[in-house]
Design an enzyme around this catalytic site. Structure first.
Site, short mmCIF file in Angstrom:
data_model
loop_
_atom_site.label_atom_id
_atom_site.label_comp_id
_atom_site.label_asym_id
_atom_site.label_seq_id
_atom_site.Cartn_x
_atom_site.Cartn_y
_atom_site.Cartn_z
N GLU A 55 0.93 -1.29 -0.04
CA GLU A 55 -0.17 -0.04 0.08
C GLU A 55 1.00 1.55 -0.50
OE1 GLU A 55 -1.94 -3.56 3.23
OE2 GLU A 55 -0.23 -2.44 1.71
N CYS A 87 -0.46 0.27 7.57
CA CYS A 87 -0.75 0.66 6.27
C CYS A 87 -1.95 1.68 6.43
CB CYS A 87 -0.51 -0.34 4.74
SG CYS A 87 1.35 -1.34 4.78
N ARG A 187 12.12 -24.73 -4.61
CA ARG A 187 13.53 -24.53 -3.99
C ARG A 187 13.58 -22.97 -3.05
NH1 ARG A 187 18.79 -27.73 -4.55
NH2 ARG A 187 18.10 -29.49 -4.86
N THR A 199 18.81 -39.72 1.74
CA THR A 199 19.28 -38.73 1.22
C THR A 199 20.79 -38.23 1.47
OG1 THR A 199 17.13 -38.74 0.72
CG2 THR A 199 18.29 -37.25 -0.97
N LEU A 207 20.57 -28.82 -1.42
CA LEU A 207 19.30 -27.92 -1.01
C LEU A 207 19.15 -26.52 -1.22
CD1 LEU A 207 18.74 -30.45 2.05
CD2 LEU A 207 17.76 -30.98 -0.10
N SER A 228 18.13 -39.43 13.51
CA SER A 228 18.03 -39.01 14.55
C SER A 228 19.03 -39.68 14.83
CB SER A 228 16.70 -40.96 14.47
OG SER A 228 16.98 -41.97 13.78
N GLU A 295 12.94 -32.22 -0.36
CA GLU A 295 12.92 -33.64 -1.05
C GLU A 295 13.62 -34.92 -0.71
OE1 GLU A 295 15.30 -31.65 -3.77
OE2 GLU A 295 14.77 -30.00 -3.66
N GLY A 297 13.57 -39.31 0.34
CA GLY A 297 13.51 -41.26 -0.55
C GLY A 297 12.06 -41.72 0.18
#
Length: 364
Positions: A55, A87, A187, A199, A207, A228, A295, A297
């Site tokens: 604005e 605004c 991305r 991955t 990435l 993990s 992205e 598996g």
């Protein structure tokens, strides 16, 4: 209620808003068109967080012509002082006669208050013009504010028969260069890109956004690795790239090496045998991340589907048959009956080079 001219001006405001797709994060994308006596006198969009809102940019462009004008805004004008002044007050002070808003702002500091400021100042207001389009434009922002988690978009590259790799793990490349460049855009639109440790170990994935023609104004998405047992190698390529990497583990591990290599390591606890993705997404929301691109598996992709955490699916399908000695898109061991399947709403199908991009929303 709304005229054809109203629709045309709001469509233009939505088009302007989309210009901030790579740079407005974490703020919503907003566009504004000022019309006086049938003529467009000012246009603006929110270009970057911390800078002028749509604005304000439109009012600056309009100058004195803003007095008596109608403003078409894709999101309710803000009513609070953050990094910039409200605004709604600026529109009142400029003498704008009417404000047509596509959607109400779900943010609690604004929600409805911007419209009240305008109405109490005698400015006519209307709400709901092209609301669905406005909501779609800022689906991630709305998700973060209303659900406490970002919108999750799962991207998969697969063959025509649904394979994502050979059984050996070979997968580079299933799709062509045009499709891979298109992923760069996904991305760049995301506040974070998430993957699993499998991955990273298999592909040493980056990435990051590396296409120089995509103007992110040097903003890189946060790289998120679910790991993990903290198997992330300190030599992982992503750790030497611009931007930040968050490694999410469970339990107490020695993170000295990874932290020395530039990674942030956090224990999010376990959900069953895996990292508690619910807590990860909540933490990303607290970091004001609106959209997460996954992205990964078949294990992580399937897990997210089983837990109803996928909001949108993007499949790049190559014109190849890879046969039976392959890995499939999803590992969903808990789906044992036809009733377990997920229903998709396919919203877009288009060619990207030799490949086909299929976009679908997930019905929860």
């Amino acid at each position: 209620m709304f005229s054809a001219a109203d629709c045309a001006h709001m469509a233009r405001a939505l088009q302007l808003a989309a210009r901030g797709v790579y740079t407005a994060l974490p703020n919503p994308m907003v566009g504004c068109v000022l019309v006086n006596d049938g003529a467009v006198v000012g246009e603006g969009w929110h270009q970057k967080a911390g800078e002028a809102h749509a604005e304000i940019n439109a009012l600056r462009a309009a100058g004195d012509n803003a007095k008596g004008a109608t403003a078409y805004v894709t999101l309710e004008p803000c009513a609070h002082t953050g990094k910039t002044p409200p605004c709604a007050n600026a529109l009142v002070e400029a003498g704008v006669a009417k404000v047509i808003v596509a959607m109400q702002d779900p943010f609690r500091e604004v929600s409805g208050r911007g419209l009240v400021i305008l109405q109490e100042a005698g400015v006519a207001t209307e709400l709901g013009l092209m609301q669905a389009a406005a909501e779609s434009l800022n689906a991630g922002f709305i998700s973060r504010i209303t659900r406490g988690r970002p919108q999750v978009k799962l991207k998969i590259a697969a063959s025509l028969d649904g394979a994502i790799a050979m059984s050996s793990g070979e997968s580079q490349w299933i799709t062509g260069p045009e499709a891979r460049h298109d992923v760069q855009k996904l991305r760049a639109k995301s506040g974070a890109v998430m993957t699993g440790i499998g991955t990273v170990l298999a592909d040493d994935t980056s990435l990051n956004v590396s296409a120089p023609e995509i103007d992110t104004q040097c903003l890189q998405p946060l790289r998120v690795v679910l790991d993990s047992r903290l198997r992330m190698p300190v030599t992982a390529g992503m750790l030497s790239l611009p931007g930040s990497t968050l490694v999410c583990c469970t339990g107490d591990h020695d993170a000295t090496g990874l932290e020395g290599a530039g990674a942030e390591v956090r224990d999010f606890g376990a959900h069953g045998s895996v990292v508690n993705v619910f807590e990860v997404l909540a933490a990303l929301s607290e970091r004001e991340i609106n959209d997460v691109l996954v992205e990964a598996g078949p294990q992580l992709s399937g897990y997210l589907f089983e837990k109803d955490l996928v909001d949108e699916l993007v499949i790049y399908q190559s014109p190849h048959i890879m046969g039976s000695n392959t890995r499939r898109m999803f590992d969903t061991p808990n789906w044992t009956a036809l009733a377990d399947r997920r229903t998709l709403d396919i919203t877009d199908v288009r060619r990207v080079g030799a490949d086909t991009r299929i976009t679908a929303k997930i019905e929860h």
